[in-house]
Structures are given as structure tokens and as C-alpha cells.
Motif scaffolding. Structure first.
Motif, mmCIF file in Angstrom:
data_model
loop_
_atom_site.group_PDB
_atom_site.id
_atom_site.type_symbol
_atom_site.label_atom_id
_atom_site.label_comp_id
_atom_site.label_asym_id
_atom_site.label_seq_id
_atom_site.Cartn_x
_atom_site.Cartn_y
_atom_site.Cartn_z
ATOM 1 N N TRP A 66 0.837 -1.204 0.000
ATOM 2 C CA TRP A 66 0.000 0.000 0.000
ATOM 3 C C TRP A 66 0.874 1.258 0.000
ATOM 4 O O TRP A 66 0.603 2.213 -0.713
ATOM 5 C CB TRP A 66 -0.922 -0.031 1.217
ATOM 6 N N LEU A 67 1.941 1.248 0.803
ATOM 7 C CA LEU A 67 2.824 2.418 0.873
ATOM 8 C C LEU A 67 3.632 2.610 -0.406
ATOM 9 O O LEU A 67 4.019 3.736 -0.728
ATOM 10 C CB LEU A 67 3.769 2.287 2.067
ATOM 11 N N LYS A 68 3.885 1.537 -1.146
ATOM 12 C CA LYS A 68 4.689 1.608 -2.361
ATOM 13 C C LYS A 68 4.062 2.514 -3.415
ATOM 14 O O LYS A 68 4.759 3.161 -4.192
ATOM 15 C CB LYS A 68 4.867 0.201 -2.930
ATOM 16 N N LYS A 69 2.729 2.608 -3.403
ATOM 17 C CA LYS A 69 2.075 3.432 -4.418
ATOM 18 C C LYS A 69 2.352 4.925 -4.236
ATOM 19 O O LYS A 69 2.176 5.704 -5.154
ATOM 20 C CB LYS A 69 0.567 3.175 -4.436
ATOM 21 N N TYR A 70 2.820 5.328 -3.067
ATOM 22 C CA TYR A 70 3.108 6.742 -2.828
ATOM 23 C C TYR A 70 4.511 7.134 -3.266
ATOM 24 O O TYR A 70 4.896 8.291 -3.151
ATOM 25 C CB TYR A 70 2.913 7.083 -1.345
ATOM 26 N N ARG A 71 5.298 6.191 -3.769
ATOM 27 C CA ARG A 71 6.655 6.508 -4.225
ATOM 28 C C ARG A 71 6.661 7.222 -5.567
ATOM 29 O O ARG A 71 7.651 7.834 -5.932
ATOM 30 C CB ARG A 71 7.479 5.227 -4.345
#
Length: 90
Positions: A66-71
Motif C-alpha cells: 500500500w505504501l509503495k504506491k506513494y513513491r
């Protein structure tokens, strides 16, 4: 011209009355099946008697995904040519 507008106005006002709405209910067997499952889900009638839990590792991996999409930065403008070309095989 006046006669034409006197004829057109009532016809334009009656136009919504001529449109027919879609009949209520599912239109196909697939839609009936889908609506049946959605009804079961919304009423909680098909819940498993065993609670579904995730391990700490699974939760951590889901959080990282989920956090990877904010990169990736969202561009100010969409460039349709930035994605490359689509090749069609014949």
C-alpha cells in the motif's frame, strides 16, 4: 415561424413522456447472480463461521504494498504519448 414554434414547443415538452424507463429488476441471469451475492454480502448472511485473520507478516507485506504506491509522483498533466506504443500482431 410563429406556427412552427407553437408546434415545436408542445412536442419538446412531451418528449420526456415518450421515453421509457428500464424495467425494474435484473436484466440477465448473470446480473441476477451478482445481485444475489451482493444482497448476501450486505446482509451478512454468507459469512464464514471462522474468523479470517492475517499473520503479522501478511499484514506487513500488505502495508508495504500500500505504501509503495506513494513513491511515484503524480504528474501535473497527463501526456498520452509518454506510455509508449502498442504493437498489433497480424
Amino acid at each position: 415561424m410563429m406556427k412552427l414554434s407553437m408546434l415545436c414547443c408542445p412536442l419538446l415538452l412531451a418528449l420526456p413522456l415518450l421515453a421509457q424507463a428500464i424495467d425494474a429488476g435484473p436484466a440477465s441471469p448473470q446480473q441476477q447472480e451478482t445481485e444475489g451475492w451482493l444482497l448476501l454480502q450486505s446482509r451478512n448472511l454468507a459469512a464464514s463461521p471462522q474468523p479470517q485473520t492475517a499473520t503479522p507478516t501478511e499484514r506487513e507485506l500488505a502495508l508495504q504494498r500500500w505504501l509503495k504506491k506513494y513513491r511515484y509522483e503524480i504528474p501535473d498533466f497527463y501526456d498520452p504519448d509518454a506510455g509508449g506504443k502498442v504493437e498489433v500482431k497480424k
